[in-house]
Motif scaffolding. Sequence first.
Motif, PDB file in Angstrom:
ATOM      1  N   ARG A   1      42.899  27.115  49.880  1.00  0.00           N
ATOM      2  CA  ARG A   1      42.690  26.489  51.189  1.00  0.00           C
ATOM      3  C   ARG A   1      41.609  27.177  51.992  1.00  0.00           C
ATOM      4  N   HIS A   2      41.209  28.396  51.588  1.00  0.00           N
ATOM      5  CA  HIS A   2      40.194  29.156  52.335  1.00  0.00           C
ATOM      6  C   HIS A   2      39.167  29.718  51.370  1.00  0.00           C
ATOM      7  N   GLY A   3      38.622  28.830  50.558  1.00  0.00           N
ATOM      8  CA  GLY A   3      37.721  29.263  49.488  1.00  0.00           C
ATOM      9  C   GLY A   3      36.429  29.891  49.950  1.00  0.00           C
ATOM     10  N   ASP A   4      35.948  29.534  51.184  1.00  0.00           N
ATOM     11  CA  ASP A   4      34.672  30.087  51.652  1.00  0.00           C
ATOM     12  C   ASP A   4      34.835  31.410  52.367  1.00  0.00           C
ATOM     13  N   ALA A   5      36.058  31.937  52.405  1.00  0.00           N
ATOM     14  CA  ALA A   5      36.315  33.196  53.119  1.00  0.00           C
ATOM     15  C   ALA A   5      36.884  34.234  52.157  1.00  0.00           C
ATOM     16  N   ILE A   6      36.654  35.500  52.477  1.00  0.00           N
ATOM     17  CA  ILE A   6      37.318  36.587  51.756  1.00  0.00           C
ATOM     18  C   ILE A   6      38.718  36.744  52.352  1.00  0.00           C
ATOM     19  N   VAL A   7      39.731  36.571  51.523  1.00  0.00           N
ATOM     20  CA  VAL A   7      41.119  36.604  52.000  1.00  0.00           C
ATOM     21  C   VAL A   7      41.642  38.034  51.958  1.00  0.00           C
ATOM     22  N   LEU A   8      42.051  38.540  53.129  1.00  0.00           N
ATOM     23  CA  LEU A   8      42.736  39.832  53.213  1.00  0.00           C
ATOM     24  C   LEU A   8      44.234  39.551  53.130  1.00  0.00           C
ATOM     25  N   PHE A   9      44.826  39.858  51.980  1.00  0.00           N
ATOM     26  CA  PHE A   9      46.201  39.468  51.632  1.00  0.00           C
ATOM     27  C   PHE A   9      47.125  40.645  51.892  1.00  0.00           C
ATOM     28  N   ARG A  10      47.943  40.557  52.935  1.00  0.00           N
ATOM     29  CA  ARG A  10      48.789  41.686  53.349  1.00  0.00           C
ATOM     30  C   ARG A  10      49.903  41.942  52.334  1.00  0.00           C
ATOM     31  N   CYS A  11      49.909  43.159  51.803  1.00  0.00           N
ATOM     32  CA  CYS A  11      50.971  43.622  50.910  1.00  0.00           C
ATOM     33  C   CYS A  11      51.429  44.991  51.410  1.00  0.00           C
ATOM     34  N   GLY A  12      52.507  45.009  52.178  1.00  0.00           N
ATOM     35  CA  GLY A  12      52.990  46.276  52.722  1.00  0.00           C
ATOM     36  C   GLY A  12      52.000  46.881  53.688  1.00  0.00           C
ATOM     37  N   ASP A  13      51.552  48.096  53.392  1.00  0.00           N
ATOM     38  CA  ASP A  13      50.645  48.806  54.294  1.00  0.00           C
ATOM     39  C   ASP A  13      49.174  48.561  53.972  1.00  0.00           C
ATOM     40  N   PHE A  14      48.891  47.602  53.093  1.00  0.00           N
ATOM     41  CA  PHE A  14      47.508  47.356  52.691  1.00  0.00           C
ATOM     42  C   PHE A  14      47.159  45.864  52.786  1.00  0.00           C
ATOM     43  N   TYR A  15      45.860  45.614  53.005  1.00  0.00           N
ATOM     44  CA  TYR A  15      45.309  44.279  52.800  1.00  0.00           C
ATOM     45  C   TYR A  15      44.631  44.302  51.435  1.00  0.00           C
ATOM     46  N   GLU A  16      45.116  43.467  50.514  1.00  0.00           N
ATOM     47  CA  GLU A  16      44.562  43.432  49.170  1.00  0.00           C
ATOM     48  C   GLU A  16      43.593  42.254  49.027  1.00  0.00           C
ATOM     49  N   MET A  17      42.597  42.434  48.170  1.00  0.00           N
ATOM     50  CA  MET A  17      41.663  41.365  47.812  1.00  0.00           C
ATOM     51  C   MET A  17      41.637  41.261  46.300  1.00  0.00           C
ATOM     52  N   PHE A  18      41.492  40.018  45.800  1.00  0.00           N
ATOM     53  CA  PHE A  18      41.586  39.785  44.363  1.00  0.00           C
ATOM     54  C   PHE A  18      40.404  38.959  43.859  1.00  0.00           C
ATOM     55  N   GLY A  19      40.172  39.043  42.544  1.00  0.00           N
ATOM     56  CA  GLY A  19      39.181  38.199  41.894  1.00  0.00           C
ATOM     57  C   GLY A  19      37.770  38.401  42.430  1.00  0.00           C
ATOM     58  N   GLU A  20      37.051  37.279  42.656  1.00  0.00           N
ATOM     59  CA  GLU A  20      35.679  37.348  43.157  1.00  0.00           C
ATOM     60  C   GLU A  20      35.622  38.013  44.524  1.00  0.00           C
ATOM     61  N   ASP A  21      36.639  37.774  45.366  1.00  0.00           N
ATOM     62  CA  ASP A  21      36.688  38.427  46.679  1.00  0.00           C
ATOM     63  C   ASP A  21      36.647  39.941  46.530  1.00  0.00           C
ATOM     64  N   ALA A  22      37.425  40.452  45.591  1.00  0.00           N
ATOM     65  CA  ALA A  22      37.485  41.908  45.372  1.00  0.00           C
ATOM     66  C   ALA A  22      36.138  42.432  44.887  1.00  0.00           C
ATOM     67  N   GLU A  23      35.506  41.697  43.977  1.00  0.00           N
ATOM     68  CA  GLU A  23      34.217  42.142  43.442  1.00  0.00           C
ATOM     69  C   GLU A  23      33.156  42.186  44.547  1.00  0.00           C
ATOM     70  N   LYS A  24      33.129  41.160  45.406  1.00  0.00           N
ATOM     71  CA  LYS A  24      32.167  41.134  46.512  1.00  0.00           C
ATOM     72  C   LYS A  24      32.479  42.229  47.530  1.00  0.00           C
ATOM     73  N   ALA A  25      33.753  42.315  47.926  1.00  0.00           N
ATOM     74  CA  ALA A  25      34.141  43.248  48.978  1.00  0.00           C
ATOM     75  C   ALA A  25      33.969  44.699  48.557  1.00  0.00           C
ATOM     76  N   SER A  26      34.266  45.016  47.309  1.00  0.00           N
ATOM     77  CA  SER A  26      34.162  46.410  46.866  1.00  0.00           C
ATOM     78  C   SER A  26      32.729  46.917  46.966  1.00  0.00           C
ATOM     79  N   LYS A  27      31.755  46.026  46.706  1.00  0.00           N
ATOM     80  CA  LYS A  27      30.345  46.426  46.823  1.00  0.00           C
ATOM     81  C   LYS A  27      29.945  46.609  48.277  1.00  0.00           C
ATOM     82  N   ILE A  28      30.386  45.689  49.137  1.00  0.00           N
ATOM     83  CA  ILE A  28      30.031  45.770  50.560  1.00  0.00           C
ATOM     84  C   ILE A  28      30.696  46.966  51.225  1.00  0.00           C
ATOM     85  N   LEU A  29      31.968  47.183  50.915  1.00  0.00           N
ATOM     86  CA  LEU A  29      32.756  48.226  51.575  1.00  0.00           C
ATOM     87  C   LEU A  29      32.666  49.577  50.876  1.00  0.00           C
TER      88      LEU A  29
END
Length: 857
Positions: free
Chosen positions: A17-45
Amino acid sequence: MSELTPLMKQYFSIKERHGDAIVLFRCGDFYEMFGEDAEKASKILQIALTTREKSRDNPLPMCGVPFFAAESYIAKLIKAGKKVAVCEQMEDPKEAKGIVAREVVRIITPGTHSPENPKENTYIISVFPHGQRHGITAADISTGEFIVFETLENIEDEVGRFEPKEVLMPASIKENIHYQEALSSFYLSAVDDWLFDYTEAYRTLLGHFRVSSLEGYGCEGLTAAISSAGALISYLENTQKDVRFKKITTLKQNANMFLDASTQRNLELVHNLRDGSRDGTLLQVLDETLTPMGGRFLRSALLRPLTDTGEITARYAAVEYLAGDFERLEELRTLMRKVQDIERLASRVSSGTANARDLVAIKNSLEVLPKIKRSLSLSKEYVLKELSGKIGEFALLRELIERSIVDSPPPGVRDGGIIKDGFSDEIDSLREISTKGKGFIAEMEQREKKRTGISSLKIGYNRIFGYYIEVTKTNLELVPDDYSRKQTLVGSERFVTAELKEYESKVIGSEERLKNLEYEVFRCVVESVREESDGLMATANAIASIDFLASLAVTAKRYNYVRPSLADAPLIDIVDGRHPVLERVLSHERFVPNSTFCDTADSMLHIITGPNMAGKSTYMRQVALIVLMAQIGSFVPASSATIGISDRIFTRIGASDFLAKGQSTFMVEMIEAANIMNNATSDSLIILDEVGRGTSTFDGISIAWAIAEHIVNVIKARTLFATHYNELTELALALEGVKNYNVSVREWGDEIIFLRKIEEGPGDKSYGIQVARLAGIPQSIIKRSKEVLHNLEKEELNETGNPKLASGKGKKRGVQLDLFSSVGESIANEIMNIDTERLSPEGALAKIIELKKKAKF
């Protein structure tokens, strides 16, 4: 999807439902990112990329950031041009039956994210074309501003003066080449066209502002503006958890001087040409503001100077009063240092996103407001007294926050620890149980041992049976009658008492109940603050104005600026004017002041000649900046200044290209010149620097000559025109209202000394070779240049058109392709070849006039 783990099924359902955005997926004390989002975000961050199980034997890229530090990571993603969808846990994991419910609570885009610099607005702009007009809406959700207007002006310039972080437009025009080019420097978001439907947009605005008509906002009937505004509200309501604007501000186009993108850039008002920072800008020089609101007010004032003489004069009076009353000025500035960003804090309260720290910041700011109000009320200046009346004191609100919120609350509002002791009896009781529970159990255990005589008795707890008293089987005969059996074990029995049951009913879940109760009380306090949000906004606006005026007073006093006089006619009369920025940064030489007199009669067009580096551009920018400063209400760097109001300032300065649009240096130059010729009026100020330098000499002279004539004969605007075409100085002989000026230099052998002084009369040389030597051109080239120049000046050319010294070294020249006809080139040749040594000045003038008539100039 059937092979996915339950958590991954949930994630991919949300991501779809939010394909054009990087989804910060709350899991406990962390926001997790997966798949292509994770690959993009890890380089930027610049964070580690790991994997987790997506399905059996199918690892999925993953990275994460701590939830408590998420804002800094989100800022980096937004700066990289990404949208971010924040997906939160909507229930307590301890109470969840199966997978924890999650949903996206807000979508953060470049236009909805608070900036790193609190003195800058974060505008998101909506654009809607309607016939020849554009409806434009500019909103800043962090301050609650919502501005609408319609325009016939260039869309790039109109959007650019707000420096938006995001531009919203109908999906049907996003691929339009015109809009792609005009808005290419902005982050673009396209939405469904139906959101811009006038009826739908009007209904949306009525619902959001809770009114029955838009007439009260002055925008009734502005079809294009209403369409853009309604679409923007819909977009923000869909992407934000809660957004609420208080009012619509309808911008009156004739209330402010219009500055196109080229002028903002060339005058370096808020960004320098070197690296885009504020270093070396007019904003940096004038910014002595102490509050974020005042800083934003100053920035806006520089980009939208006033045209109403009454408003400008009122600002002069306030600045003059503050500059003359040092004690009051310092008292106000000392108090304003304690005022935080009330505007944005009040906006967070209105939108429901404020935390406890925001309330403490509001309280701390409210504590100094009565002192600011009193200081202003004692002044004898009308504007300051008026501003005093707009500042609220909020005594009850201040007292409420003081009693309810701890002085140093945690950042989260659901984690407890934010309500002061003594504000709520129920909270105090729960807090006592929660914090003193262990002591109560230990005390009860000792008491029961003593009462029963069972030294091995102990009180314990487990999640299934709750609290219990455990007695070994060897001591069962000592158990009192008021003990009730609860559980039998191999070597012991467990009992409960009425007292232990009562305690358990209080303590079980007390911490959770305490957190929930503190949150409920906090929301009640926030609601009380929300009821005062209109007053807080009005107070914030008043503080912004005071801070702005105080900043101008400080710069006026510190840098020896003078109060300008306003003229009813188009006039510029500056005595000993100085460049406000360069005089601050020059360290190796003293800044040389220069005077200027320009009107629309005898001294309309100034042709300014002189060598490079002599200061022509500096002088012209100086005049433009003094005029602009005068129209924001500032004092100016001069001995005296009389300024007639300018509706626009136009600049055509420097050489640049735009290869991405297929535009050469000369094309960019001509586009900028065309904008000026088509839009300037007799009330405008025009700054032209080196028009026509991007093409052949004859073409350039012809274009520059014709533009100068058009300004004098048609536009009739005050104009400063710097050029290396000394031929243009002849215009002073042919046209009324044209005057020649030059930047004086002195020669000392091969050396030149720049005097930086503007003198009346034409320049005699360009001194290009001397400047080339100063730049470090090899001496052999300098020597050869002098030889070629000598031959050119003597017209010692051979039959190929080359200097005789170059005979045999060059190929025959091809025919120059000109923008004008061969007749025009012929006439230009004749003008340039007039023998001024044999003809008297009168004879030369007669010859020029004769040739002009022949060419039908």
